[in-house]
Design a protein around this motif. Structure first.
Motif, PDB file in Angstrom:
ATOM      1  N   PRO A  91       0.802  -1.229   0.000  1.00 12.98           N
ATOM      2  CA  PRO A  91       0.000   0.000   0.000  1.00 12.98           C
ATOM      3  C   PRO A  91       0.831   1.274   0.000  1.00 12.98           C
ATOM      4  N   ALA A 142      -7.247   5.990  -1.816  1.00 13.53           N
ATOM      5  CA  ALA A 142      -6.437   4.886  -1.278  1.00 13.53           C
ATOM      6  C   ALA A 142      -4.995   4.913  -1.758  1.00 13.53           C
ATOM      7  N   ALA A 148      -2.551   5.121   2.706  1.00 13.76           N
ATOM      8  CA  ALA A 148      -1.662   4.007   2.363  1.00 13.76           C
ATOM      9  C   ALA A 148      -0.766   3.643   3.545  1.00 13.76           C
ATOM     10  N   ALA A 188      -2.805   1.786   6.108  1.00 13.09           N
ATOM     11  CA  ALA A 188      -3.026   0.385   5.742  1.00 13.09           C
ATOM     12  C   ALA A 188      -1.780  -0.444   6.014  1.00 13.09           C
ATOM     13  N   THR A 189      -0.622   0.070   5.618  1.00 13.00           N
ATOM     14  CA  THR A 189       0.631  -0.653   5.861  1.00 13.00           C
ATOM     15  C   THR A 189       0.876  -0.839   7.345  1.00 13.00           C
ATOM     16  N   MET A 240      -7.217  -8.365   6.024  1.00  9.97           N
ATOM     17  CA  MET A 240      -6.828  -6.989   5.709  1.00  9.97           C
ATOM     18  C   MET A 240      -6.043  -6.939   4.401  1.00  9.97           C
ATOM     19  N   GLN A 241      -5.110  -7.870   4.245  1.00  7.48           N
ATOM     20  CA  GLN A 241      -4.255  -7.860   3.061  1.00  7.48           C
ATOM     21  C   GLN A 241      -5.015  -8.231   1.794  1.00  7.48           C
ATOM     22  N   TRP A 272      -7.528  -4.907   0.958  1.00  5.84           N
ATOM     23  CA  TRP A 272      -7.009  -3.598   0.563  1.00  5.84           C
ATOM     24  C   TRP A 272      -6.917  -3.410  -0.958  1.00  5.84           C
ATOM     25  N   VAL A 293     -10.190  -2.118  -2.000  1.00  5.07           N
ATOM     26  CA  VAL A 293     -10.370  -0.727  -1.588  1.00  5.07           C
ATOM     27  C   VAL A 293      -9.672   0.209  -2.571  1.00  5.07           C
ATOM     28  N   VAL A 294      -8.469  -0.156  -2.989  1.00  9.48           N
ATOM     29  CA  VAL A 294      -7.719   0.687  -3.925  1.00  9.48           C
ATOM     30  C   VAL A 294      -8.418   0.746  -5.278  1.00  9.48           C
TER      31      VAL A 294
END
Length: 200
Positions: free
Chosen positions: A123, A137, A143, A146-147, A177-178, A181, A184-185
């Motif tokens: 991210p 995102a 970002a 998220a990371t 989560m991984q 994402w 989401v992006v």
């Protein structure tokens, strides 16, 4: 701003669905002997596990999804796209090097760690250098958030593994989560006002 093809919604949206469906079905096949709180997903893909082919197939499907999404995320910085694709390749290798039913495997564990790291870093590596004009995102603050969240989740997983605690819960949280994402992006890119309908 380069556009994102709408098929990227399918690849990114399928990743979390296939992953969760894979471990759910594989756990049901394994029966009460499997404890999803303390045991990892890799146990479901171990040689001899009742759900071996289901979980292995889910890992392969996850890898395909990440590779396709990385290909389609044209607005993302190249380093981030490479890291996401690398996470997809790691999913393939994890499937090809299953942990033995007797316990952990250094090769399997090493590839899993690399995959976790790449998917946690992508991210922030993908954050486009467009400032406020970038899709939400792909801006630095979301970002980085998220990371950070993924890194903390991975750290919690390692702690639980070492203390023989709720490793299964921690692993499922960070992998969710991984896998979410990228979706989401993609959605943020498609909803961005500068997004143009791609020709292909």
């Amino acid at each position: 701003m380069r556009s994102v093809p709408r098929w990227a919604l399918i690849s990114s949206g399928s990743a979390p669905v296939l992953l969760v469906a894979g471990w759910t079905v594989a756990a049901r096949l394994e029966g009460p002997a499997y404890d999803p709180v303390t045991q990892t997903i890799s146990v479901l893909a171990a040689y001899g596990a009742a759900g071996f082919w289901v979980m292995t197939g889910a890992f392969f499907a996850l890898g395909v999804c990440h590779l396709l999404t990385a290909w389609g995320l044209r607005p993302a910085a190249p380093a981030g796209r490479v890291a996401l694709a690398g996470g997809g390749v790691a999913a393939f290798v994890v499937a090809l090097l299953p942990a033995p039913s007797s316990g952990g495997s250094l090769r399997h564990g090493s590839v899993a760690v690399i995959g976790f790291a790449l998917l946690a870093l992508w991210p922030v590596l993908a954050a486009a250098d467009h400032g406020a004009s970038a899709p939400w995102a792909l801006r630095p603050v979301p970002a980085l958030g998220a990371t950070t969240a993924m890194s903390l989740g991975a750290g919690w997983f390692l702690i639980e593994m070492n203390r023989h605690g709720a490793a299964g819960v921690a692993e499922r949280l960070v992998t969710c989560m991984q896998s979410l994402w990228p979706l989401v992006v993609v959605v943020s890119c498609l909803w961005h006002p500068d997004h143009d309908e791609p020709s292909t």
